[in-house]
Design an enzyme around this catalytic site. Sequence first.
Site, PDB file in Angstrom:
ATOM      1  N   GLY A  31      16.028   1.755   5.835  1.00  0.00           N
ATOM      2  CA  GLY A  31      15.764   1.827   7.257  1.00  0.00           C
ATOM      3  C   GLY A  31      14.664   2.809   7.617  1.00  0.00           C
ATOM      4  N   LEU A  33      12.095   1.931   9.428  1.00  0.00           N
ATOM      5  CA  LEU A  33      11.104   1.007   8.865  1.00  0.00           C
ATOM      6  C   LEU A  33       9.680   1.305   9.311  1.00  0.00           C
ATOM      7  CD1 LEU A  33      13.227  -2.241   9.336  1.00  0.00           C
ATOM      8  CD2 LEU A  33      13.002  -0.835   7.267  1.00  0.00           C
ATOM      9  N   HIS A  37       7.458  -1.378   4.616  1.00  0.00           N
ATOM     10  CA  HIS A  37       8.615  -2.290   4.601  1.00  0.00           C
ATOM     11  C   HIS A  37       8.220  -3.662   5.165  1.00  0.00           C
ATOM     12  CE1 HIS A  37      10.777   1.745   5.163  1.00  0.00           C
ATOM     13  NE2 HIS A  37      11.273   1.303   4.035  1.00  0.00           N
ATOM     14  N   GLN A  61      22.663   7.715  -4.279  1.00  0.00           N
ATOM     15  CA  GLN A  61      21.377   8.002  -4.916  1.00  0.00           C
ATOM     16  C   GLN A  61      20.790   9.341  -4.471  1.00  0.00           C
ATOM     17  OE1 GLN A  61      19.612   4.352  -3.159  1.00  0.00           O
ATOM     18  NE2 GLN A  61      17.784   5.581  -2.854  1.00  0.00           N
ATOM     19  N   SER A 186       9.331   6.767   4.951  1.00  0.00           N
ATOM     20  CA  SER A 186      10.228   7.234   6.023  1.00  0.00           C
ATOM     21  C   SER A 186      10.264   8.757   6.032  1.00  0.00           C
ATOM     22  CB  SER A 186      11.635   6.690   5.804  1.00  0.00           C
ATOM     23  OG  SER A 186      11.575   5.288   5.608  1.00  0.00           O
TER      24      SER A 186
END
Length: 280
Positions: A31, A33, A37, A61, A186
Site C-alpha cells: 500500500g 501506492l 506500483h 517481514q 513508500s
Amino acid sequence: MKIITGISDMQSFADSLRSQGRTIGFVPTMGFLHDGHVSLMGRARQSCDIVMVSIFVNPTQFGPREDFSRYPRDEEGDRKKCEAAGVDVLFMPAVAEMYPEKPSVFVVVEGISDVLEGAIRPGHFRGVATVVAKLFSSVKPHKAFFGQKDFQQCAVIKGMVKGLNLDVEIVVMPIVREKDGLAMSSRNSYLNVDERRRAAVIYRALFAAKQLAAAGVREPEKLRNKIQAILAEEKGISIDYIEIVDPESLAPVNAVTENMVLLVAVHIGSTRLIDNLLIL
Ligand code: AMP
C-alpha cells in the site's frame, strides 16, 4: 472494483474466474501506492483478463526494531489509484485473517535470502516468501508482477516459485524513478525536505558507476569506491552496503561483466533506502 478481505472469499472468486478461462494478473503491495506500483498494475492490465492487487503490510517481514507500526498507510488514496489503474479486485486481508495464530509454517529460500538485505534484516525474506506464498494461494494468479526496485526480493520469489513448482509466471518490471532519479518508494514519505533533496545522490552515485563500467572499468572495487565517494558528497548518509553481484546467484563478482547489478542500501537520517542499477 471489488474489495475482498477474506481468504476463502478470495479463493472462491479466483476459482470462478479460472473456471471461466480468465487469466489473473496479481500485484502484491504493502500500500501507500505510487507510480512504481501503478506501472505494475498497468503491465498486468495489458497482459491479463483480470487484475488483482493486494494491500497487506506484512508484520512477519519486519524486524523487531523496524517500521511496521509506522509504515505509511492511505486506504482511501490507494483505492482511488487502483480504480484509476483499472484494477478489478483489491484484496485487503487483516493481519488476523492472514495470521489467525502465531505462524508455524514458513517458506525459506536458503542462500540468496541470507546475503545483502537478508544479512542486515535477518528473517526478512522468510517473511516475504511466506506471505507471498499465502497471497498466491489466496489470489491464485497466472502471472504476478514485481518491481526490480526490490531486486533481491524478485530473486527470492523466483527461487520460491522454482523450488516449490508453483504454477505462476513472475514478471519483473523496471524501477520507476522521480525526476531527480530517486527510486519511488513508500518509505520516501519519511524523508524531510532536506533529506529528500539529498536522497537524489543515490541514483547519481549508481549512474556514475554504471558510466565507469561502460567506459571499460572492470574492477568492482573501483565502482564501489566511486559510489562511496559520490554518496560522501552529501552529509548524513551512512552506508549499509554497496555491492556488485551476479543477478542470479547474488554472489559478489570479481570482475565486472555484462548484466551485473549494483546494489546499495543507505540510511538518510532515520530512513533506510535501497536502490539498484543493472550495468552494461
Ligand atoms: P511494496 O509496496 O514496497 O512492498 O512494493 C510492492 C511492489 O511494487 C514490489 O514488487 C516492489 O518491487 C514494487 N515497487 C516498489 N517501488 C517501485 C518502483 N519505484 N518502481 C517499480 N516497482 C516498484
